[in-house]
Each structure stands twice: as structure tokens, then as C-alpha cells.
Design a protein around this motif. Sequence first.
Motif, mmCIF file in Angstrom:
data_model
loop_
_atom_site.group_PDB
_atom_site.id
_atom_site.type_symbol
_atom_site.label_atom_id
_atom_site.label_comp_id
_atom_site.label_asym_id
_atom_site.label_seq_id
_atom_site.Cartn_x
_atom_site.Cartn_y
_atom_site.Cartn_z
ATOM 1 N N LEU A 185 -4.371 -3.039 -16.461
ATOM 2 C CA LEU A 185 -5.739 -3.421 -16.865
ATOM 3 C C LEU A 185 -6.373 -2.359 -17.758
ATOM 4 C CD1 LEU A 185 -7.087 -4.678 -13.384
ATOM 5 C CD2 LEU A 185 -6.045 -6.038 -15.201
ATOM 6 N N ILE A 186 -5.951 -1.117 -17.587
ATOM 7 C CA ILE A 186 -6.590 -0.006 -18.306
ATOM 8 C C ILE A 186 -5.996 0.179 -19.702
ATOM 9 C CG2 ILE A 186 -6.941 2.524 -18.319
ATOM 10 C CD1 ILE A 186 -8.643 1.165 -16.197
ATOM 11 N N GLY A 187 -4.658 0.087 -19.788
ATOM 12 C CA GLY A 187 -4.012 0.350 -21.074
ATOM 13 C C GLY A 187 -3.898 1.845 -21.321
ATOM 14 N N ASP A 188 -3.870 2.221 -22.609
ATOM 15 C CA ASP A 188 -3.594 3.611 -22.963
ATOM 16 C C ASP A 188 -4.883 4.326 -23.373
ATOM 17 O OD1 ASP A 188 -2.052 5.841 -23.461
ATOM 18 O OD2 ASP A 188 -1.614 5.239 -25.530
ATOM 19 N N GLU A 189 -5.827 4.411 -22.472
ATOM 20 C CA GLU A 189 -7.094 5.075 -22.807
ATOM 21 C C GLU A 189 -7.618 5.830 -21.587
ATOM 22 O OE1 GLU A 189 -10.432 1.833 -22.697
ATOM 23 O OE2 GLU A 189 -8.738 0.893 -23.701
ATOM 24 N N PRO A 190 -8.485 6.821 -21.808
ATOM 25 C CA PRO A 190 -9.063 7.510 -20.647
ATOM 26 C C PRO A 190 -9.974 6.561 -19.871
ATOM 27 C CG PRO A 190 -10.075 8.285 -22.677
ATOM 28 C CD PRO A 190 -8.967 7.365 -23.080
ATOM 29 N N MET A 196 0.859 -1.178 0.000
ATOM 30 C CA MET A 196 0.000 0.000 0.000
ATOM 31 C C MET A 196 0.904 1.239 0.000
ATOM 32 S SD MET A 196 -2.673 -1.628 0.082
ATOM 33 C CE MET A 196 -2.188 -3.315 -0.039
ATOM 34 N N ARG A 197 1.020 1.876 -1.157
ATOM 35 C CA ARG A 197 1.904 3.051 -1.210
ATOM 36 C C ARG A 197 1.155 4.289 -1.644
ATOM 37 N NH1 ARG A 197 6.527 1.292 -4.895
ATOM 38 N NH2 ARG A 197 7.165 3.430 -4.532
ATOM 39 N N GLY A 198 -0.167 4.293 -1.420
ATOM 40 C CA GLY A 198 -0.962 5.480 -1.727
ATOM 41 C C GLY A 198 -1.853 5.283 -2.940
ATOM 42 N N LEU A 199 -2.831 6.199 -3.074
ATOM 43 C CA LEU A 199 -3.812 6.097 -4.161
ATOM 44 C C LEU A 199 -3.142 6.202 -5.532
ATOM 45 C CD1 LEU A 199 -6.746 5.930 -5.100
ATOM 46 C CD2 LEU A 199 -6.954 8.404 -4.717
ATOM 47 N N GLY A 200 -2.140 7.089 -5.649
ATOM 48 C CA GLY A 200 -1.445 7.237 -6.934
ATOM 49 C C GLY A 200 -0.809 5.918 -7.340
ATOM 50 N N HIS A 201 -0.187 5.240 -6.388
ATOM 51 C CA HIS A 201 0.459 3.957 -6.642
ATOM 52 C C HIS A 201 -0.574 2.914 -7.069
ATOM 53 C CE1 HIS A 201 2.290 0.076 -5.094
ATOM 54 N NE2 HIS A 201 3.126 0.466 -6.034
ATOM 55 N N ALA A 202 -1.732 2.891 -6.404
ATOM 56 C CA ALA A 202 -2.793 1.929 -6.761
ATOM 57 C C ALA A 202 -3.256 2.154 -8.203
ATOM 58 C CB ALA A 202 -3.972 2.074 -5.801
ATOM 59 N N ILE A 203 -3.360 3.430 -8.593
ATOM 60 C CA ILE A 203 -3.804 3.742 -9.961
ATOM 61 C C ILE A 203 -2.759 3.240 -10.963
ATOM 62 C CG2 ILE A 203 -4.355 5.659 -11.570
ATOM 63 C CD1 ILE A 203 -6.440 5.677 -9.442
ATOM 64 N N LEU A 204 -1.500 3.431 -10.613
ATOM 65 C CA LEU A 204 -0.425 2.993 -11.506
ATOM 66 C C LEU A 204 -0.439 1.470 -11.673
ATOM 67 C CD1 LEU A 204 1.879 4.078 -13.193
ATOM 68 C CD2 LEU A 204 3.357 3.976 -11.162
ATOM 69 N N ILE A 205 -0.729 0.753 -10.606
ATOM 70 C CA ILE A 205 -0.838 -0.712 -10.687
ATOM 71 C C ILE A 205 -1.963 -1.065 -11.681
ATOM 72 C CG2 ILE A 205 -1.466 -2.820 -9.387
ATOM 73 C CD1 ILE A 205 1.138 -1.914 -8.323
ATOM 74 N N GLY A 206 -3.025 -0.265 -11.668
ATOM 75 C CA GLY A 206 -4.180 -0.526 -12.535
ATOM 76 C C GLY A 206 -3.902 -0.308 -14.011
ATOM 77 N N LYS A 207 -2.789 0.358 -14.346
ATOM 78 C CA LYS A 207 -2.456 0.638 -15.750
ATOM 79 C C LYS A 207 -2.463 -0.639 -16.582
ATOM 80 C CE LYS A 207 1.177 2.841 -18.509
ATOM 81 N NZ LYS A 207 1.422 1.936 -19.592
#
Length: 274
Positions: free
Chosen positions: A118-123, A105-116
Amino acid sequence: MIKKCLFPAAGYGTRFLPATKSMPKEMMPIVNKPLIEFGVDEALEAGLTGMCIVTGRGKNSLMDHFDLNYELEHEISGTPKEEKLKDIRAIMDKARFSFIRQRQMRGLGHAILIGKELIGDEPFAVVLADDLCVNAEEGVLKQMISLYNQFRCSIVAVEEVPDDETHKYGVIKGEMIKDNIFRVDDMVEKPDPGTAPSNMAIIGRYILTPDIFDIIKETPPGKNGEIQLTDALLTQAKRGCVLAYKFKGRRFDCGSVPGFIEATNYVYENMYKD
Ligand code: G1P
């Protein structure tokens, strides 16, 4: 077109211990529906069908909730109890779920980066499931998606909070460019009491453009030593544009006991179907 919604759901939920010792906080029920399912409903209503969930250790029930339970389904098949599974079955028909685990757990920004992954290069949209949002007409994400289609930049949902509560939130400052829409020029994560740039607090709904991932990679740890999404969004605002949107509707902070109780009463009185 935005198709995916990211749900950071790896946190510990310490405010609800001992309930959250072995149960994810996102599975805490508001009456009979887990918090995460309210978030998924809101995303589906906004036209998003890819549910990307960032989970952690001990959170397997989040995956099980959106999968078949053969034994249970077999037992209640053909009985009136089957009706109770109608909504979740409809969700499972419409949405696709993918999961990734966050080890630390390194913060919300880190969690979002982990999600990349699954998300890929899209909004994409982000829902923090412990903020439960309701609105009689369009849900908050749906409102934000229409705004994104007009402005094509990252958007944070905000609401005014009392001055003595700004230290619990990311807080923005910005110029109003249209009714309820602000162009962000400053943003501070959990400002010390008395130092907030305004009383417009970010709540757990975001639309993010994919350049946020590279910005997060460059963002040093901020408040509480964590990689903060708010800090990355400030960089994005300075380089281009980030909007803050004062949404229509009501939000319950289900990460706090009073908010959780208020949400429970609200849902029981207004949304619960026996
Ligand atoms: C997070 C964000 C914060 C935001 C809040 C909304 O904080 O870091 O900017 O205002 O969600 O719920 P948390 O509540 O996870 O500490």
C-alpha cells in the motif's frame, strides 16, 4: 513529502478479552471515538491523507467505520443526531483509506512489510493506534514530520519510562544531537529486566524511509520469535542514521487497562463534545 500513514491493526488485543473476541482492539472507544479514529485524526493533522491499514480476520468493522452506513444515515438525516457524524464525515472527505490483510501474526516488522504493497517506495508514517497521543499544540506526528523534513531519515518517538517498565518496549540508546533529538546507536526490543541500554522507550509513532522494507526482509526473527521492527531499525541506524525524538505531549498506553482508563478520563474531561 510524506503522504501516507500505515496502521498495523491485525493484532489480537488479548489483554482486553473478552471485549476483543469479535471486536478489533483498534475499535475500542475512548468515550465515543474508536482508538483508530484518534490515530487517523493525528495523521490528518500532520498533513497525511493516505491511510493504509493492515487488518486481519474478524476486523471488517475497521473498514466499515470509515465508509458510509446508508441505513443509519437515512434514519438520522435531518435530525439533531446527524451532528454526531460530523467529525467522521469530515475524515471521510479528507482521507483515502486502503486496506490489506495480514494472514499470520509474525511481529510488527512483518506487519510493516505487508503494508509495503500500500505504501510503495516512499517515506511514510506509522501509528500504533493503542498508543493514544495528545498535545495541546502540534500533535506528535506533526512534530515528527517537521523533523523528517529537516533530517530525511527514519525517526522513532521516545519517552522516558521507569526502569521497571523498560522490558515492555523497544529501548534506544543514543547521543543527543539537539534538544530532544538523539542519534540512535543501539536499540533493543523488550530488553530483559536490568539489561536495558537506557530508559528511553519507543512509543507507537514512527517515520520510516522505504529502505526499511528490504532491511526487514533480511531481519531474522528476534524477541518472542517475531520479526521485530526494532531490529530492522538498528540495522538502518548502523548503515546510516535513525533518530529518536522525545516528543512534546502525553501518551496513554491504551493497550493496558490502567492506560485505557486514564485516556478515557482525560478525553472525557478535555476533549469530549456532547
Ligand atoms: C511495539 C514495538 C515496541 C514499542 C511498542 C510501543 O510493541 O515492538 O518496540 O516500544 O510497540 O507501543 P508491542 O506493544 O506491540 O508489543
